[in-house]
Design an enzyme around this catalytic site. Structure first.
Site, PDB file in Angstrom:
ATOM      1  N   CYS A  11       9.197  15.255   4.626  1.00 31.66           N
ATOM      2  CA  CYS A  11      10.308  14.544   4.000  1.00 31.66           C
ATOM      3  C   CYS A  11      11.451  14.350   4.988  1.00 31.66           C
ATOM      4  O   CYS A  11      12.178  13.356   4.924  1.00 31.66           O
ATOM      5  CB  CYS A  11      10.794  15.321   2.781  1.00 31.66           C
ATOM      6  SG  CYS A  11       9.603  15.389   1.424  1.00 31.66           S
ATOM      7  N   CYS A  21      -2.643  -2.206  -1.748  1.00 29.30           N
ATOM      8  CA  CYS A  21      -2.192  -2.213  -3.137  1.00 29.30           C
ATOM      9  C   CYS A  21      -1.029  -3.196  -3.244  1.00 29.30           C
ATOM     10  O   CYS A  21      -0.966  -4.168  -2.482  1.00 29.30           O
ATOM     11  CB  CYS A  21      -1.806  -0.805  -3.597  1.00 29.30           C
ATOM     12  SG  CYS A  21      -0.482  -0.037  -2.648  1.00 29.30           S
TER      13      CYS A  21
END
Length: 453
Positions: free
Chosen positions: A253, A411
């Protein structure tokens, strides 16, 4: 769906508890008896960070009787964007102590047990065996695999979640023996959390977990586990991701970033799974992974099977690895498939060039669309095949994209395709690439005539 509860009902509720939990008690799936089970439960949370924050607060609000917090890290100001259990005034102090203070302010009826330590091979079995279930919100792969393997060895439920950028995942793993009401399984209580600091360095010692299980003294050591939900060899984390990835192959992160509210979404789902386990209601995410794509506002459930090669209750084996990783240990190869993986991603224009080369017979690959059928009705890339993410590991999917083929997945943006690539590589595919920006990038950079949604 009614399930055997994990934890036995505790003492009767007093008037203060009846008033505090009244909105929850009204739910027929919980009721008075379910609330007493929550009161009697012992839950261990690994990490008091982005995922641990909502998990800890929601479990405390729900009235879980004892919550253990494992984290040896201190609070940095950059944590506050997503680690909402902490305050500005707590910067520089212990995450575990800060989280405990927030829990006590929220619900003074909850008992908090603080473990300011790293999860290691020497203490994992001792820590986990004092609780009924473990919730893992760490973002350290060593800690995740250690927690998973220890929970599997002890036969206790392991609630897992992860977040990165705009993508989140949640599942429940539980490798357990079948048990009957007359022979309850040894109760082990677990941990939850999202702290990035829980790591391990030493391998688990085989004798320690066995001795701990025999002498477990958690909330239900004699009656809490009437019958494990995941009886007879349930799935574990290694059934989906058999080996930890190399540190060079993944981003944290701190490097890639993470959307703060997504931590709340995933953490809330983890807390929900824990409550379902404790009380015994609903369908668990057992053998399923909930994939959250915050960019697309999509929630997809991916089913998976237990791997026949997955060890049952063998002690996990680890090499010595500490965080931060040294150059030497980071270079140690993990037992991944032999062929070198393809570059992790390509751009939409690069895909267009490869499609043109495939038309001319100079390139060979399978382009897979992992979106839903309704999305494909709106817009599709010519030459792609539809394999929705929820069926990515199905037999039908393998007919479209055999394991020895070069596979490119896309996607809407790239959240689901990133996850699809990770799952496929761990499941035995060796050459998988995702399209950066997905079909939305295709419509803006390659074919502007295509509609966007």
């Amino acid at each position: 769906m009614a399930r055997r509860p994990l934890v036995a009902a505790g003492p009767e509720l007093d008037p203060v508890e009846l008033e505090r939990y009244s909105r929850q008690i009204r739910l027929p799936q919980i009721g008075l008896e379910g609330q007493r089970r929550l009161k009697n439960a012992r839950v261990l949370v690994l990490g008091a960070g982005g995922l641990g924050s909502p998990v800890l607060l929601y479990l405390a609000g729900a009235g879980v009787g004892t919550i253990g917090v494992v984290d040896d890290d201190t609070i940095d100001v950059s944590n506050l964007q997503r680690q909402t259990v902490h305050t500005t005034a707590a910067v520089g102090t212990s995450k575990a102590q800060s989280a405990a203070a927030s829990i006590r302010r929220l619900n003074p009826l909850v008992n908090v047990e603080v473990h300011e330590t790293r999860l290691t091979g020497r203490n994992a079995a001792r820590l986990l065996s004092a609780y009924d279930l473990v919730i893992d919100g760490t973002d350290n792969f060593d800690a995740r695999y250690l927690a998973n393997d220890t929970a599997a060895l002890l036969g206790m439920p392991y609630v897992w979640g992860s977040v990165l950028r705009f993508d989140g995942q949640v599942s429940v793993f539980w490798q357990a023996e079948a048990a009957t009401p007359s022979e309850p399984a040894a109760v082990v209580t677990g941990a939850a959390g999202s702290g990035a600091s829980a790591t391990h360095a030493e391998p688990i010692e085989p004798a320690e977990p066995a001795a701990t299980v025999a002498g477990a003294t958690g909330s239900g050591a004699t009656a809490a586990h009437a019958e494990p939900i995941a009886a007879r060899r349930g799935p574990t984390l290694r059934d989906v991701f058999p080996t930890p990835p190399n540190d060079d192959d993944v981003e944290s992160c701190a490097i890639a970033g993470v959307l703060g509210p997504l931590c709340a979404t995933v953490g809330a789902a983890m807390a929900t799974e824990a409550m379902k386990l404790i009380v015994g209601f609903g369908d668990l995410l057992l053998g399923r992974i909930l994939v959250v794509d915050a960019l697309d506002s999509s929630y997809t459930t991916v089913e998976f099977q237990r791997s026949p090669a997955s060890p049952r209750t063998s002690p996990p084996e680890f090499t010595e690895r500490r965080a931060p990783m040294t150059d030497e240990s980071a270079a140690t190869p993990a037992p991944t498939p032999a062929p070198a993986p393809a570059a992790p991603s390509l751009t939409a224009p690069e895909l267009a060039a490869r499609l043109a080369a495939r038309e001319q017979g100079t390139d060979d690959f399978v382009l897979v669309d992992v979106r839903e059928p309704w999305e494909r009705e709106l817009v599709a890339i010519p030459g792609s095949a539809l394999v929705p993410l929820s069926s990515i590991l199905s037999d039908a999917a393998q007919e479209i994209m055999p394991r020895d083929e070069t596979v490119i997945v896309h996607c809407h943006h790239d959240g689901r395709s990133r996850h699809a690539r990770e799952v496929l590589l761990q499941a035995g595919w060796s050459n998988v690439t995702f399209v950066e920006g997905g079909i939305d990038a295709w419509a803006t950079e390659v074919d502007p005539s295509q509609p966007r949604y």
